[in-house]
Design a protein around this motif. Sequence first.
Motif, mmCIF file in Angstrom:
data_model
loop_
_atom_site.group_PDB
_atom_site.id
_atom_site.type_symbol
_atom_site.label_atom_id
_atom_site.label_comp_id
_atom_site.label_asym_id
_atom_site.label_seq_id
_atom_site.Cartn_x
_atom_site.Cartn_y
_atom_site.Cartn_z
ATOM 1 N N GLU A 137 19.473 18.754 52.432
ATOM 2 C CA GLU A 137 18.691 19.967 52.642
ATOM 3 C C GLU A 137 19.458 20.964 53.488
ATOM 4 O OE1 GLU A 137 14.238 21.313 54.190
ATOM 5 O OE2 GLU A 137 14.922 19.234 54.435
ATOM 6 N N LYS A 138 20.169 20.453 54.483
ATOM 7 C CA LYS A 138 20.936 21.346 55.357
ATOM 8 C C LYS A 138 22.046 22.061 54.591
ATOM 9 C CE LYS A 138 24.645 22.138 58.141
ATOM 10 N NZ LYS A 138 26.075 22.109 57.834
ATOM 11 N N LYS A 139 22.652 21.412 53.622
ATOM 12 C CA LYS A 139 23.739 22.018 52.854
ATOM 13 C C LYS A 139 23.292 23.290 52.144
ATOM 14 C CE LYS A 139 26.253 17.709 51.860
ATOM 15 N NZ LYS A 139 26.663 16.772 50.776
ATOM 16 N N ARG A 140 22.012 23.383 51.838
ATOM 17 C CA ARG A 140 21.514 24.528 51.083
ATOM 18 C C ARG A 140 20.980 25.643 51.983
ATOM 19 N NH1 ARG A 140 17.231 23.672 48.505
ATOM 20 N NH2 ARG A 140 16.596 21.622 49.246
ATOM 21 N N PRO A 169 44.232 33.451 56.826
ATOM 22 C CA PRO A 169 45.537 33.533 57.489
ATOM 23 C C PRO A 169 45.862 34.902 58.074
ATOM 24 C CG PRO A 169 45.810 33.595 55.108
ATOM 25 C CD PRO A 169 44.353 33.346 55.360
ATOM 26 N N VAL A 170 45.046 35.893 57.789
ATOM 27 C CA VAL A 170 45.310 37.211 58.348
ATOM 28 C C VAL A 170 45.085 37.160 59.857
ATOM 29 C CG1 VAL A 170 44.659 39.649 58.330
ATOM 30 C CG2 VAL A 170 44.594 38.315 56.211
ATOM 31 N N GLU A 171 46.037 37.638 60.606
ATOM 32 C CA GLU A 171 45.932 37.583 62.064
ATOM 33 C C GLU A 171 44.864 38.542 62.576
ATOM 34 O OE1 GLU A 171 49.721 38.242 63.789
ATOM 35 O OE2 GLU A 171 50.643 36.464 62.882
ATOM 36 N N THR A 172 44.364 38.229 63.739
ATOM 37 C CA THR A 172 43.294 38.985 64.420
ATOM 38 C C THR A 172 42.069 39.087 63.508
ATOM 39 O OG1 THR A 172 44.182 41.151 63.751
ATOM 40 C CG2 THR A 172 44.930 40.237 65.845
ATOM 41 N N ARG A 173 41.845 40.220 62.896
ATOM 42 C CA ARG A 173 40.655 40.426 62.071
ATOM 43 C C ARG A 173 40.837 39.806 60.695
ATOM 44 N NH1 ARG A 173 37.842 46.336 61.000
ATOM 45 N NH2 ARG A 173 36.142 45.608 59.642
ATOM 46 N N ALA A 174 39.872 38.939 60.312
ATOM 47 C CA ALA A 174 39.988 38.221 59.053
ATOM 48 C C ALA A 174 39.753 39.136 57.870
ATOM 49 C CB ALA A 174 38.984 37.071 59.025
ATOM 50 N N GLY A 175 40.282 38.710 56.703
ATOM 51 C CA GLY A 175 40.092 39.467 55.478
ATOM 52 C C GLY A 175 38.755 39.197 54.827
ATOM 53 N N ILE A 176 37.980 38.294 55.380
ATOM 54 C CA ILE A 176 36.638 38.001 54.890
ATOM 55 C C ILE A 176 35.757 37.735 56.108
ATOM 56 C CG2 ILE A 176 37.125 35.538 54.602
ATOM 57 C CD1 ILE A 176 35.254 35.596 52.144
ATOM 58 N N LYS A 177 34.534 38.201 56.070
ATOM 59 C CA LYS A 177 33.662 38.088 57.231
ATOM 60 C C LYS A 177 32.254 37.727 56.776
ATOM 61 C CE LYS A 177 32.251 40.547 61.428
ATOM 62 N NZ LYS A 177 32.747 39.477 62.314
ATOM 63 N N VAL A 178 31.601 36.852 57.568
ATOM 64 C CA VAL A 178 30.235 36.448 57.257
ATOM 65 C C VAL A 178 29.272 37.376 57.983
ATOM 66 C CG1 VAL A 178 28.531 34.592 57.359
ATOM 67 C CG2 VAL A 178 30.951 34.055 56.962
ATOM 68 N N HIS A 179 28.322 37.926 57.237
ATOM 69 C CA HIS A 179 27.320 38.824 57.798
ATOM 70 C C HIS A 179 25.929 38.217 57.649
ATOM 71 C CE1 HIS A 179 29.876 42.363 58.524
ATOM 72 N NE2 HIS A 179 30.532 41.980 57.437
ATOM 73 N N VAL A 180 25.041 38.624 58.551
ATOM 74 C CA VAL A 180 23.646 38.193 58.492
ATOM 75 C C VAL A 180 22.967 38.822 57.276
ATOM 76 C CG1 VAL A 180 21.410 38.308 59.673
ATOM 77 C CG2 VAL A 180 23.481 37.857 60.973
ATOM 78 N N VAL A 181 22.070 38.082 56.661
ATOM 79 C CA VAL A 181 21.264 38.614 55.566
ATOM 80 C C VAL A 181 19.788 38.425 55.908
ATOM 81 C CG1 VAL A 181 22.966 38.276 53.753
ATOM 82 C CG2 VAL A 181 21.440 36.392 54.361
ATOM 83 N N ARG A 182 18.976 39.292 55.390
ATOM 84 C CA ARG A 182 17.536 39.195 55.670
ATOM 85 C C ARG A 182 16.908 37.990 54.985
ATOM 86 N NH1 ARG A 182 15.156 45.418 55.397
ATOM 87 N NH2 ARG A 182 16.388 46.243 57.153
ATOM 88 N N ASN A 183 17.313 37.760 53.771
ATOM 89 C CA ASN A 183 16.748 36.645 53.012
ATOM 90 C C ASN A 183 17.593 35.395 53.239
ATOM 91 O OD1 ASN A 183 15.453 34.943 51.250
ATOM 92 N ND2 ASN A 183 16.208 35.946 49.395
ATOM 93 N N ARG A 184 17.081 34.500 54.066
ATOM 94 C CA ARG A 184 17.809 33.258 54.349
ATOM 95 C C ARG A 184 17.141 32.069 53.672
ATOM 96 N NH1 ARG A 184 18.721 34.067 60.891
ATOM 97 N NH2 ARG A 184 18.997 36.329 60.795
ATOM 98 N N ALA A 185 16.456 32.325 52.592
ATOM 99 C CA ALA A 185 15.840 31.227 51.846
ATOM 100 C C ALA A 185 16.931 30.276 51.355
ATOM 101 C CB ALA A 185 15.044 31.779 50.663
ATOM 102 N N PRO A 186 16.667 28.994 51.365
ATOM 103 C CA PRO A 186 17.691 28.011 50.953
ATOM 104 C C PRO A 186 18.163 28.232 49.525
ATOM 105 C CG PRO A 186 15.853 26.921 52.052
ATOM 106 C CD PRO A 186 15.437 28.346 51.827
ATOM 107 N N ILE A 187 19.389 27.866 49.281
ATOM 108 C CA ILE A 187 19.949 27.934 47.940
ATOM 109 C C ILE A 187 19.224 26.910 47.070
ATOM 110 C CG2 ILE A 187 22.035 27.618 46.559
ATOM 111 C CD1 ILE A 187 23.621 28.298 49.116
ATOM 112 N N THR A 188 18.756 27.318 45.941
ATOM 113 C CA THR A 188 18.050 26.389 45.059
ATOM 114 C C THR A 188 19.029 25.425 44.414
ATOM 115 O OG1 THR A 188 18.230 27.898 43.178
ATOM 116 C CG2 THR A 188 16.275 28.118 44.574
ATOM 117 N N GLU A 189 18.531 24.248 44.104
ATOM 118 C CA GLU A 189 19.386 23.225 43.513
ATOM 119 C C GLU A 189 19.879 23.642 42.132
ATOM 120 O OE1 GLU A 189 17.227 19.605 43.486
ATOM 121 O OE2 GLU A 189 17.150 19.428 45.667
#
Length: 510
Positions: A405-408, A482-502
Amino acid sequence: MKPTTARISQLLFLALFLLLFLQTEYRGHDQINAAVNSFFRADPLVLFSYLLAAKSWTWLLLPAVLMTLATLLLGRFFCGWICPLGTLLDLLTPKQRSTRPVLWLAGNLKYWLLLPLLSASLFNLNLAGLLDPIAILLRGLTFFFYPLLGLSAREGWVRLYGLIGEQRDSLAPAYGLLKNYLLPFRETLYPLAFASALLLVLIILLERLETRAWCRHLCPLGTLLGWLGRFSPFKRIPPGLCADCGQCRELCPTTFDQGSLNREECILCMECEQGCPNQRISFRPSWPLQLSEPVLPQRRLLLGGLAGGLLLAVPTRFRSPEKEAGLLRPPGVRDEGDFLKKCVRCGECMKVCLKNALYPAAWQAGVDGIYTPLLIPRLGYCEYNCTLCGQVCPTGAIPNLAVEEKKRQVIGKAVFDKNHCLPFARKTDCIVCEEHCPIPDKAIRSREVRVMGLDGVMKTVKEPYLVEEICNGCGICENVCPVETRAGIKVHVVRNRAPITEEASGQLDY
């Protein structure tokens, strides 16, 4: 003098607290069956602030209900028999105690701390954990003293190995025992570490001015327990000092007010009974119950506390949208407001975080979010199969979920920064984020595209893209970029945090 039963109980509970503190750590097992969160689940201040803020019930806090009932029956025994911070203060107090009240100017300061905290909880701002004595002790140990112990021990063993040369293998088993049972699993530097240690040290230094000064004049938990203890039928007989002795005044770690014991501050340590030269003192029920003080504090205290909580709750919840977008919470947290109402700010989730991803929030989360856990992917990531943070959370602010459950659970969503991501910015191959993505069907994938290189020549580049429907925002992509300092990909908060469906990953065909 022979140690009292209360002192023996104090030492046993302090030993239990430290043992559970060491157990609240990753020791090679995926389950933590005994954690220091037991102390929080028996904490009436946590109970009252949770009920007022969340306006709901959790069975995790049933021990706190039992502790409240025991206090109503017996009095403020928690402070003299159980509280680990109170025990620490007693152990560090000089044998020649100072019973002269040098903090008498504090007056009703303890109520001016407790009532606004409870009032703010009523207005959905739960800050009780900032001044809860168990949380203060735990944060000081977790963020400063325990990492310092680990760093000192490791550096010490390195130097010792260098001194003894070829004989160092004979000491390896001893270091293995320390590493497996005493030292922290990994080296971590925490924000607010010095602030946490400073608050704990200041409380200890107050003992130099007055015995149990923190407990008597400031501690909100002690104040709450003292108020509940007013209803206890157990009383000290005689209630005041004997005319021909007065030895109790020297023995009591709290206070006698004009020759009479202040029941609200009595921690039932039994020092006076143990040390009475005439064997006159006893603690026993007395009926009918008569309250020597008003049931409620003065009207100005009540009104002032209510107003203080309201004034505290309204402005502190403001956050700028830019900062809000970066507040990544542990897995399973779906609603920010509900999380803040339940979080004790104890730091246990950060201590057990397997990949060093969780850190205490400072000002980036606002006043109402201080000391709450934030996931910072550039420093660590949420391990796909780990559920430790939910296991140790004392109030369920981080839900305890099964592994599958946590994985989703959705923490956030990854977003490529095309100004820094190598395939977009430098027109060169890079699939590091795809290789490390733990999602079985890969939330990050790559495709070959024809682009013009920086030298003006057309070339084929593997360009990454995100399958947003199955991304859980674990942060490993940002962490390993591998990009130094600021990464080339970033995780942002989303409003809908409903679990990923199976079914989500199975329905996607890319």
